[in-house]
Design an enzyme around this catalytic site. Structure first.
Site, PDB file in Angstrom:
ATOM      1  N   SER A  86     -30.217  42.545  -5.528  1.00  0.00           N
ATOM      2  CA  SER A  86     -28.937  43.148  -5.162  1.00  0.00           C
ATOM      3  C   SER A  86     -28.134  43.514  -6.400  1.00  0.00           C
ATOM      4  O   SER A  86     -26.908  43.374  -6.449  1.00  0.00           O
ATOM      5  CB  SER A  86     -28.123  42.194  -4.271  1.00  0.00           C
ATOM      6  N   SER A  94     -23.170  43.952   0.288  1.00  0.00           N
ATOM      7  CA  SER A  94     -24.349  44.652  -0.248  1.00  0.00           C
ATOM      8  C   SER A  94     -25.278  45.231   0.812  1.00  0.00           C
ATOM      9  O   SER A  94     -26.241  45.923   0.453  1.00  0.00           O
ATOM     10  CB  SER A  94     -25.150  43.707  -1.156  1.00  0.00           C
ATOM     11  N   LYS A 126     -25.941  48.847   0.465  1.00  0.00           N
ATOM     12  CA  LYS A 126     -26.992  49.366  -0.400  1.00  0.00           C
ATOM     13  C   LYS A 126     -28.113  50.025   0.410  1.00  0.00           C
ATOM     14  O   LYS A 126     -28.888  50.817  -0.142  1.00  0.00           O
ATOM     15  CB  LYS A 126     -27.558  48.247  -1.283  1.00  0.00           C
TER      16      LYS A 126
END
Length: 390
Positions: free
Chosen positions: A159, A101, A104
């Site tokens: 997340s 993640s 991101k």
């Protein structure tokens, strides 16, 4: 005949126009993404790959009396000055690894500039289609209306892959967003990153590097909206029937949750985990007027919290060694303003602001969206006039 529009209809039309524009914008980038990345010219490529950052093992240039870098088990890591971009030390900086993640951050760099936080959107089933099994979720519900700023809280704090899917849908679609992220990475000078799934979910061929993640972290910290979201400890997220519930940032180095001591002066940025990637982290902190960014990818020892403790030890070393080591390389100009000489001032790290709307700085996109809304309204008016004539 006069046609009236509610403010909600105008907002929805603007969103649709922005999405339509963004669907067209990535066409060239998507076409390029389908071909092999040519990379920099041959001479520049050779010069870059002769840098110590392309060598295996730990790279550091210590001056007399400076302590050595701490021993950490991560497969790859970088310590850099977030103002100047100078890399103080690194280990296998360009090793390509799954980012989880932390990817991101690149998603946010790509999409934040084109989706103002004040926009409201009613989530459809199509928005939530294709979320990978086992994904982290913030709790986005089909049929509910959310502000874009709420969805960004879900991305940065929880997340939430569901929030990423909705924002990507608003930004032109999943594949188009991946193509635009790929183009954004190259524009920033991050060449180790290959985007397959914008939320960081494991996908064949999806990789980044500690070097590229440092580039994304440094570039993000220069945006006030990014800095605000990535430093937020908790927030309220809309629930059903007008209720709301609390969400907390999963970056334990920021919150101090689960027995991890919070790091003094920590700014953010983003943590991640998948079974394939292991634990990954981009962490930035400020001390005595200096900001550092540290990236840690997949520690091999110490359990699930090792990524935070290894980042802590690298930050401690970086603040002690800054100004007392010779840099082993630098992050590219895409992540920081070009230096004009040895006395150039370091780039400023944006301070988080309280503005949730996200409207400042988006004039171009909103101008196009307004034009699109006007065209749509004109089309509706002409159609009604024509139908009335019949």
């Amino acid at each position: 005949m006069t046609i009236g529009f509610s403010s909600r209809a105008v907002r929805s039309t603007c969103v649709l126009c922005v999405a339509g524009l963004l669907t067209l914008m990535p066409a060239a980038a998507a076409a390029r993404a389908g071909r092999p990345d040519p990379g920099p010219p041959g001479g520049q490529r050779a010069a870059e790959q002769s840098s110590p950052l392309y060598r295996s093992g730990t790279q550091v240039r210590l001056r007399h009396g400076v302590p050595g870098v701490p021993g950490v088990s991560a497969l790859s890591w970088v310590v850099a000055d977030a103002g100047t971009g100078e890399v103080l030390a690194a280990h296998d900086a360009h090793r390509e690894l799954p980012p989880a993640s932390t990817l991101k951050t690149l998603f946010a760099l790509t999409v934040l500039p084109v989706l103002p936080g004040g926009i409201r959107h009613e989530v459809s089933a199509d928005d939530l289609a294709g979320i990978g099994p086992g994904s982290s979720l913030v709790g986005v519900v089909e049929g509910q209306t959310y502000r874009v700023s709420d969805l960004w809280n879900g991305v940065f704090l929880n997340s939430g892959n569901d929030a990423v899917h909705v924002l990507a849908s608003l930004a032109g679609g999943w594949s188009a967003t991946a193509s635009r992220m790929q183009a954004e990475a190259r524009a920033l000078g991050a060449r180790d990153t290959h985007v397959r799934s914008p939320d960081g979910y494991d996908a064949p061929g999806q990789v980044s590097s500690a070097y590229d993640l440092a580039v994304f972290g440094m570039a993000g910290l220069r945006r006030p909206d990014f800095a605000r979201y990535c430093s937020r400890v908790d927030a309220m997220f809309p629930g059903r029937n007008g209720d709301a519930y609390g969400i907390m940032n999963t970056n334990r180095l920021l919150t101090g949750a689960d027995g991890v001591e919070p790091y003094p002066g920590l700014i953010g940025v983003k943590n991640g985990y998948t079974s394939n990637a292991g634990n990954t982290l981009i962490a930035a902190a400020r001390r005595d007027g200096r900001s550092l960014v540290v990236t840690v990818m997949n520690p091999q020892e110490g359990g699930g919290h090792a990524v935070y403790e290894e980042a802590r030890s690298l930050l401690d070393w970086g603040f002690e060694a800054a100004g007392r080591v010779d840099p082993v390389g630098s992050l590219p100009a895409g992540g920081a303003p070009p230096r004009q000489g040895p006395q150039a001032a370091p780039a400023a790290v944006a301070r988080p602001s309280g503005d949730e709307s996200g409207w400042p700085g988006t004039g171009t996109v909103l101008g196009v969206a307004a034009l699109g809304a006007g065209v749509t309204a004109l089309g509706l008016r002409l159609r009604l006039v024509r139908d009335g004539g019949r």
